[in-house]
Motif scaffolding. Structure first.
Motif, PDB file in Angstrom:
ATOM      1  N   ARG A 140      93.221  23.637  16.764  1.00  0.00           N
ATOM      2  CA  ARG A 140      93.483  22.322  16.175  1.00  0.00           C
ATOM      3  C   ARG A 140      93.299  21.275  17.258  1.00  0.00           C
ATOM      4  O   ARG A 140      93.880  21.382  18.343  1.00  0.00           O
ATOM      5  CB  ARG A 140      94.910  22.230  15.628  1.00  0.00           C
ATOM      6  N   VAL A 141      92.506  20.268  16.956  1.00  0.00           N
ATOM      7  CA  VAL A 141      92.298  19.172  17.902  1.00  0.00           C
ATOM      8  C   VAL A 141      92.982  17.930  17.341  1.00  0.00           C
ATOM      9  O   VAL A 141      92.716  17.512  16.213  1.00  0.00           O
ATOM     10  CB  VAL A 141      90.788  18.917  18.115  1.00  0.00           C
ATOM     11  N   VAL A 142      93.899  17.374  18.135  1.00  0.00           N
ATOM     12  CA  VAL A 142      94.644  16.184  17.711  1.00  0.00           C
ATOM     13  C   VAL A 142      94.114  14.992  18.502  1.00  0.00           C
ATOM     14  O   VAL A 142      94.176  14.965  19.730  1.00  0.00           O
ATOM     15  CB  VAL A 142      96.161  16.356  17.992  1.00  0.00           C
ATOM     16  N   SER A 143      93.539  14.011  17.785  1.00  0.00           N
ATOM     17  CA  SER A 143      93.053  12.816  18.489  1.00  0.00           C
ATOM     18  C   SER A 143      93.798  11.576  18.008  1.00  0.00           C
ATOM     19  O   SER A 143      94.158  11.467  16.831  1.00  0.00           O
ATOM     20  CB  SER A 143      91.544  12.654  18.316  1.00  0.00           C
ATOM     21  N   MET A 144      94.057  10.669  18.941  1.00  0.00           N
ATOM     22  CA  MET A 144      94.760   9.414  18.638  1.00  0.00           C
ATOM     23  C   MET A 144      93.787   8.277  18.910  1.00  0.00           C
ATOM     24  O   MET A 144      93.551   7.910  20.067  1.00  0.00           O
ATOM     25  CB  MET A 144      96.022   9.301  19.490  1.00  0.00           C
ATOM     26  N   GLY A 145      93.195   7.759  17.824  1.00  0.00           N
ATOM     27  CA  GLY A 145      92.128   6.766  17.967  1.00  0.00           C
ATOM     28  C   GLY A 145      91.064   7.340  18.888  1.00  0.00           C
ATOM     29  O   GLY A 145      90.755   8.523  18.833  1.00  0.00           O
ATOM     30  N   ASN A 146      90.514   6.498  19.787  1.00  0.00           N
ATOM     31  CA  ASN A 146      89.569   7.006  20.790  1.00  0.00           C
ATOM     32  C   ASN A 146      90.280   7.199  22.115  1.00  0.00           C
ATOM     33  O   ASN A 146      89.636   7.371  23.148  1.00  0.00           O
ATOM     34  CB  ASN A 146      88.409   6.008  20.979  1.00  0.00           C
ATOM     35  N   TYR A 147      91.625   7.143  22.079  1.00  0.00           N
ATOM     36  CA  TYR A 147      92.372   7.136  23.335  1.00  0.00           C
ATOM     37  C   TYR A 147      92.651   8.533  23.874  1.00  0.00           C
ATOM     38  O   TYR A 147      92.412   8.832  25.031  1.00  0.00           O
ATOM     39  CB  TYR A 147      93.691   6.361  23.149  1.00  0.00           C
ATOM     40  N   SER A 148      93.174   9.418  23.017  1.00  0.00           N
ATOM     41  CA  SER A 148      93.599  10.726  23.498  1.00  0.00           C
ATOM     42  C   SER A 148      93.072  11.823  22.589  1.00  0.00           C
ATOM     43  O   SER A 148      92.972  11.644  21.381  1.00  0.00           O
ATOM     44  CB  SER A 148      95.137  10.752  23.529  1.00  0.00           C
ATOM     45  N   MET A 149      92.735  12.970  23.198  1.00  0.00           N
ATOM     46  CA  MET A 149      92.222  14.097  22.410  1.00  0.00           C
ATOM     47  C   MET A 149      92.674  15.391  23.070  1.00  0.00           C
ATOM     48  O   MET A 149      92.311  15.660  24.211  1.00  0.00           O
ATOM     49  CB  MET A 149      90.697  14.022  22.388  1.00  0.00           C
ATOM     50  N   GLU A 150      93.506  16.148  22.369  1.00  0.00           N
ATOM     51  CA  GLU A 150      94.058  17.372  22.962  1.00  0.00           C
ATOM     52  C   GLU A 150      94.093  18.510  21.949  1.00  0.00           C
ATOM     53  O   GLU A 150      94.206  18.283  20.751  1.00  0.00           O
ATOM     54  CB  GLU A 150      95.514  17.132  23.418  1.00  0.00           C
ATOM     55  N   LEU A 151      94.070  19.732  22.471  1.00  0.00           N
ATOM     56  CA  LEU A 151      94.287  20.910  21.620  1.00  0.00           C
ATOM     57  C   LEU A 151      95.784  21.037  21.407  1.00  0.00           C
ATOM     58  O   LEU A 151      96.549  21.009  22.372  1.00  0.00           O
ATOM     59  CB  LEU A 151      93.788  22.182  22.304  1.00  0.00           C
ATOM     60  N   CYS A 152      96.219  21.164  20.156  1.00  0.00           N
ATOM     61  CA  CYS A 152      97.657  21.227  19.904  1.00  0.00           C
ATOM     62  C   CYS A 152      97.949  21.772  18.513  1.00  0.00           C
ATOM     63  O   CYS A 152      97.319  21.369  17.546  1.00  0.00           O
ATOM     64  CB  CYS A 152      98.262  19.825  20.028  1.00  0.00           C
ATOM     65  N   GLY A 153      98.922  22.675  18.420  1.00  0.00           N
ATOM     66  CA  GLY A 153      99.280  23.237  17.123  1.00  0.00           C
ATOM     67  C   GLY A 153     100.527  22.609  16.528  1.00  0.00           C
ATOM     68  O   GLY A 153     100.979  23.003  15.465  1.00  0.00           O
ATOM     69  N   GLY A 154     101.079  21.601  17.217  1.00  0.00           N
ATOM     70  CA  GLY A 154     102.355  21.014  16.791  1.00  0.00           C
ATOM     71  C   GLY A 154     102.225  19.993  15.680  1.00  0.00           C
ATOM     72  O   GLY A 154     101.145  19.762  15.138  1.00  0.00           O
ATOM     73  N   THR A 155     103.353  19.373  15.331  1.00  0.00           N
ATOM     74  CA  THR A 155     103.348  18.363  14.266  1.00  0.00           C
ATOM     75  C   THR A 155     103.405  16.966  14.895  1.00  0.00           C
ATOM     76  O   THR A 155     104.042  16.774  15.930  1.00  0.00           O
ATOM     77  CB  THR A 155     104.538  18.552  13.306  1.00  0.00           C
ATOM     78  N   HIS A 156     102.731  16.027  14.255  1.00  0.00           N
ATOM     79  CA  HIS A 156     102.567  14.688  14.837  1.00  0.00           C
ATOM     80  C   HIS A 156     102.787  13.587  13.806  1.00  0.00           C
ATOM     81  O   HIS A 156     102.789  13.841  12.601  1.00  0.00           O
ATOM     82  CB  HIS A 156     101.152  14.557  15.425  1.00  0.00           C
ATOM     83  N   HIS A 175     102.484  38.910   5.869  1.00  0.00           N
ATOM     84  CA  HIS A 175     102.330  37.772   6.793  1.00  0.00           C
ATOM     85  C   HIS A 175     102.588  36.457   6.062  1.00  0.00           C
ATOM     86  O   HIS A 175     102.509  36.383   4.840  1.00  0.00           O
ATOM     87  CB  HIS A 175     100.961  37.780   7.470  1.00  0.00           C
ATOM     88  N   SER A 176     102.954  35.433   6.838  1.00  0.00           N
ATOM     89  CA  SER A 176     103.241  34.116   6.242  1.00  0.00           C
ATOM     90  C   SER A 176     102.279  33.082   6.801  1.00  0.00           C
ATOM     91  O   SER A 176     101.715  33.253   7.870  1.00  0.00           O
ATOM     92  CB  SER A 176     104.663  33.628   6.568  1.00  0.00           C
ATOM     93  N   GLU A 177     102.148  31.992   6.045  1.00  0.00           N
ATOM     94  CA  GLU A 177     101.267  30.912   6.484  1.00  0.00           C
ATOM     95  C   GLU A 177     102.086  29.635   6.651  1.00  0.00           C
ATOM     96  O   GLU A 177     102.914  29.304   5.799  1.00  0.00           O
ATOM     97  CB  GLU A 177     100.176  30.706   5.430  1.00  0.00           C
ATOM     98  N   PHE A 178     101.831  28.912   7.752  1.00  0.00           N
ATOM     99  CA  PHE A 178     102.496  27.620   7.974  1.00  0.00           C
ATOM    100  C   PHE A 178     101.682  26.525   7.281  1.00  0.00           C
ATOM    101  O   PHE A 178     100.479  26.391   7.519  1.00  0.00           O
ATOM    102  CB  PHE A 178     102.586  27.341   9.480  1.00  0.00           C
ATOM    103  N   ILE A 179     102.318  25.775   6.371  1.00  0.00           N
ATOM    104  CA  ILE A 179     101.590  24.704   5.642  1.00  0.00           C
ATOM    105  C   ILE A 179     102.270  23.347   5.890  1.00  0.00           C
ATOM    106  O   ILE A 179     102.103  22.407   5.135  1.00  0.00           O
ATOM    107  CB  ILE A 179     101.543  25.009   4.115  1.00  0.00           C
ATOM    108  N   GLY A 180     103.041  23.283   7.002  1.00  0.00           N
ATOM    109  CA  GLY A 180     103.872  22.093   7.229  1.00  0.00           C
ATOM    110  C   GLY A 180     103.232  20.940   7.971  1.00  0.00           C
ATOM    111  O   GLY A 180     103.885  19.942   8.247  1.00  0.00           O
ATOM    112  N   HIS A 181     101.930  21.056   8.312  1.00  0.00           N
ATOM    113  CA  HIS A 181     101.308  19.909   8.990  1.00  0.00           C
ATOM    114  C   HIS A 181     101.286  18.697   8.075  1.00  0.00           C
ATOM    115  O   HIS A 181     101.391  17.570   8.521  1.00  0.00           O
ATOM    116  CB  HIS A 181      99.890  20.253   9.459  1.00  0.00           C
TER     117      HIS A 181
END
Length: 295
Positions: free
Chosen positions: A212-228, A12-18
């Motif tokens: 993974r929870v991605v939050s942008m300041g106090n404005y937005s908070m979403e579950l997301c596995g993508g890159t930002h 198996h492989s691991e993604f370390i690209g965040h």
């Protein structure tokens, strides 16, 4: 039967690209388009699988990374990255020089410009979802999305076309959040904690125990596995270019960010200047000139 089913299920492989755009790792498997092999030589198409990779494989509506895998003597052009059964990540492409062997240590480098442009578009979809809820109401649910390095597409539940005024309002809110230079923070937590914290989840989606929870300041908070992006100011600017219906009760917004917005305006400017020149006037007097010609 695909060649990937012949791979050892224990690998198996691991993604370390965040947080990384390049890394060194060890090749754990190689395939051609037909079979699992010990070596891939010059001119061959195939797939390289390593222990750890900075390459993002297509998922969650985000397009895969491209780039290269290399050694001192070999060069492999990565044209696609895919998730394979059993938590393996496949780098699909071809050997342009040298050769690659299993257990060899390789350098992996993603196309950083493509990743950055894609990340701008991905982060902008999070801001867009929140802005749509602010302007249209909390019935807005994401019904799909697609982001690459050129544009973003966001599908959502809504029962009627947006007015020009609503589109402008949404666009203004997103651009305000970009100007606010919000820090983009990601943390891994249990699905229970994520729901308690109010993170937006995709309706009907199955999630692992940890998310993974991605939050942008106090404005937005979403579950997301993508890159930002690391800060909303990196998105630079946001422009909606289309709003259409794709199914009963589902609308689609297409939008641009960053350098693609500048290209968009420069094309419009070029067209405007060409039309003005055909009408033998300057752009500011074009409407008046066309009315005159129509009379």
């Amino acid at each position: 039967e695909t060649v990937y089913l012949q791979l050892d299920p224990k690998l198996h492989s691991e993604f370390i690209g965040h947080s990384l755009n390049f890394a060194s790792s060890t090749i754990i498997a190689l395939t051609t388009e037909e079979e699992v092999v010990e070596e891939l030589s010059k001119g061959r198409k195939g797939t390289i699988i390593v222990e750890e990779t900075p390459f993002y494989a297509t998922s969650g509506g985000q397009v895969a990374d491209k780039g290269c895998i290399s050694t001192d003597t070999g060069y492999f052009e990565v044209t696609d990255t895919i998730n394979l059964p059993g938590n393996k990540i496949g780098h699909v492409g071809y050997v342009s020089s040298g050769s690659f062997k299993v257990h060899e240590t390789v350098k992996l480098s993603i196309d950083e410009r493509q990743r950055q442009d894609t990340a701008r578009n991905h982060s902008a979809t999070h801001l867009l979802q929140k802005a749509l809820r602010s302007v249209l109401g909390n019935h807005i649910e994401q019904a799909g999305s697609y982001v690459d390095n050129k544009r973003l597409r966001f599908d959502f539940t809504h029962f009627q076309a947006l007015t020009a005024e609503e589109i402008k309002k949404v666009e203004d809110i997103v651009n305000e959040q970009i100007q606010e230079s919000l820090i983009v923070n990601t943390e891994v937590m249990s699905i229970e904690d994520a729901k308690k914290s109010g993170a937006m989840a995709l309706f009907g989606e199955k999630y692992d125990d940890n998310v993974r929870v991605v939050s942008m300041g106090n404005y937005s908070m979403e579950l997301c596995g993508g890159t930002h992006v690391v800060n909303t100011s990196n998105i630079s600017v946001f422009k909606i270019i289309a709003e259409t219906s794709i199914a009963a009760g589902v609308r689609r917004i297409e939008a641009l960010t960053g350098r693609n917005v500048y290209d968009y305006y420069s094309n419009i400017e070029k067209t405007l200047n060409e039309v003005a020149s055909l009408a033998k006037t300057d752009p500011s007097k074009l409407s008046h000139r066309i009315e005159h010609l129509l009379e």
